[in-house]
Enzyme design. Structure first.
Site, PDB file in Angstrom:
ATOM      1  N   LYS A  65     -10.641  55.194   3.761  1.00  0.00           N
ATOM      2  CA  LYS A  65     -11.914  55.289   4.457  1.00  0.00           C
ATOM      3  C   LYS A  65     -12.997  55.423   3.382  1.00  0.00           C
ATOM      4  O   LYS A  65     -13.046  56.419   2.658  1.00  0.00           O
ATOM      5  CB  LYS A  65     -11.931  56.507   5.383  1.00  0.00           C
ATOM      6  CG  LYS A  65     -10.944  56.413   6.543  1.00  0.00           C
ATOM      7  CD  LYS A  65     -11.499  55.555   7.670  1.00  0.00           C
ATOM      8  CE  LYS A  65     -10.622  55.648   8.902  1.00  0.00           C
ATOM      9  NZ  LYS A  65     -11.182  54.892  10.046  1.00  0.00           N
ATOM     10  N   LYS A  99      -6.772  47.565  19.034  1.00  0.00           N
ATOM     11  CA  LYS A  99      -6.585  48.908  19.578  1.00  0.00           C
ATOM     12  C   LYS A  99      -6.708  48.780  21.091  1.00  0.00           C
ATOM     13  O   LYS A  99      -7.811  48.529  21.599  1.00  0.00           O
ATOM     14  CB  LYS A  99      -7.633  49.873  19.029  1.00  0.00           C
ATOM     15  CG  LYS A  99      -7.533  50.111  17.529  1.00  0.00           C
ATOM     16  CD  LYS A  99      -8.646  51.013  17.043  1.00  0.00           C
ATOM     17  CE  LYS A  99      -8.534  51.246  15.533  1.00  0.00           C
ATOM     18  NZ  LYS A  99      -9.675  52.047  15.021  1.00  0.00           N
TER      19      LYS A  99
END
Length: 359
Positions: free
Chosen positions: A166, A264
């Site tokens: 990240k 997702k």
């Protein structure tokens, strides 16, 4: 033909505590508030769904509060008549714009009910191979260069086949140090839309670090910047937040604004929509939403389908929260995980819920 008639629905407002805080490019999470739906049909079968919106609208416009507020209406639409298939969920919800995560919560629970009615696992019901060993990647939150290097080394030792960092635009030094320490590591980064078009030269600099992909560098609605970057960079672009509908997946392909989709199901409105996106994706893999084991159980079922281009984002549930909601943990062994129909712990669900609501 199998039909499902719904009898009752309950919402559980649950707080789960991370073993270690998770820092994304724009948010820090130490606790995870999530909503669990328990859907019961006339035969007494129970299906679970998870509403994985965050407490604030940093990822998409939905929040836990908006999801819970909409749930009574969604349940009334579903319970109005028997359901002939999980696809009927999307049809009943068509008048409701957006709110994909709220819809996905009900879609997942209905899929579980139909799988039980057919006396099969959710993985088999979706058409997957429930005995398949699924390769996993490791997602690492933002941290110092030293801590990130240590975490990458541990992930590689644990057998993870893809490492996601990240990163924000200020994290060049972190990426440099990780790549210097691990020249051949299968790295990628996720920016959660934190880059702007003025940062394109920085992306071109990061393009030299031999990564698997760059995930969601620009905001979700900035299609032109993604299109421009995709035409300039050698590293493939993966879109996440940008893909909320099947039409978004088609738009990405038409504009050539990316080469990979992070599917997702929760972000797309459920498993039915995820199956549609999978059928048109040039290349895809599965990401996580910091969800409980209930949501992960459904993501794992989807992962048993053929076609994954990269390892999925999933650590073992034993490594995620101090307490999870399943009777058994999903364990990553040698970088892979196996799907199983682990049961929901009613005791933990009711104990960790700060409130419950009948719809």
């Amino acid at each position: 033909m199998t039909t499902i008639t719904l009898r009752s629905a309950e919402l559980f407002d649950v707080y789960l505590t991370f073993r270690q805080p998770m820092q994304t490019a724009i948010s820090i999470l130490s606790k995870r508030r999530t909503t669990i739906l328990r859907l019961t049909d006339q035969e007494g079968r129970i299906g679970y769904g998870e509403g994985v919106a965050f407490e604030t609208p940093w990822y998409t416009a939905e929040t836990q509060d908006s999801l819970r507020a909409l749930s009574p209406l969604l349940y009334r639409l579903l319970a109005a008549a028997p359901l002939s298939s999980p696809a009927a969920v999307a049809a009943r919800f068509q008048p409701i714009k957006g709110n994909q995560m709220a819809k996905a919560m009900f879609d997942g629970a209905v899929h579980e009910l139909f799988a039980q009615a057919e006396q099969t696992s959710l993985a088999a019901y979706l058409g997957g191979d429930e005995n398949r060993s699924i390769p996993c990647g490791k997602a690492l939150g933002r941290s110092s260069a030293e801590q990130t290097v240590e975490a990458v080394g541990q992930a590689l030792n644990d057998g993870f086949e893809r490492i996601k960092l990240k990163l924000a635009p200020t994290d060049t030094a972190v990426l440099e140090q990780v790549r210097k320490s691990f020249p051949g590591a299968p790295l990628m980064f996720d920016a959660n839309g934190s880059f702007q078009v003025a940062d394109l030269p920085l992306l071109q600099e990061w393009d030299t670090f031999s990564m698997l992909m760059m995930e969601q560098p620009f905001p979700a609605d900035d299609w032109l910047s993604h299109q421009h970057a995709a035409s300039l960079l050698k590293t493939p672009l993966c879109l996440d937040e940008s893909i909320q509908t099947t039409q978004d997946a088609l738009l990405m392909r038409t504009l050539q604004a990316g080469q990979i989709i992070n599917i997702k199901p929760a972000r797309l409105g459920g498993l039915t929509a995820a199956l549609d996106v999978r059928s048109i994706s040039p290349s895809y893999w599965l990401g996580g939403m910091f969800e409980s084991g209930i949501g992960r159980r459904q993501t794992l079922a989807f992962a048993t389908l053929p076609g994954l281009a990269y390892p999925i984002d999933m650590s073992g549930t034993d490594q995620y929260f101090i307490e999870d909601l399943l009777e058994q943990d999903y364990i990553v062994e040698n970088g892979s995980i196996r799907y199983a129909e682990h049961s929901v712990s009613q005791e933990r669900l009711e104990r960790l819920a700060v409130s419950t609501k009948k719809l």
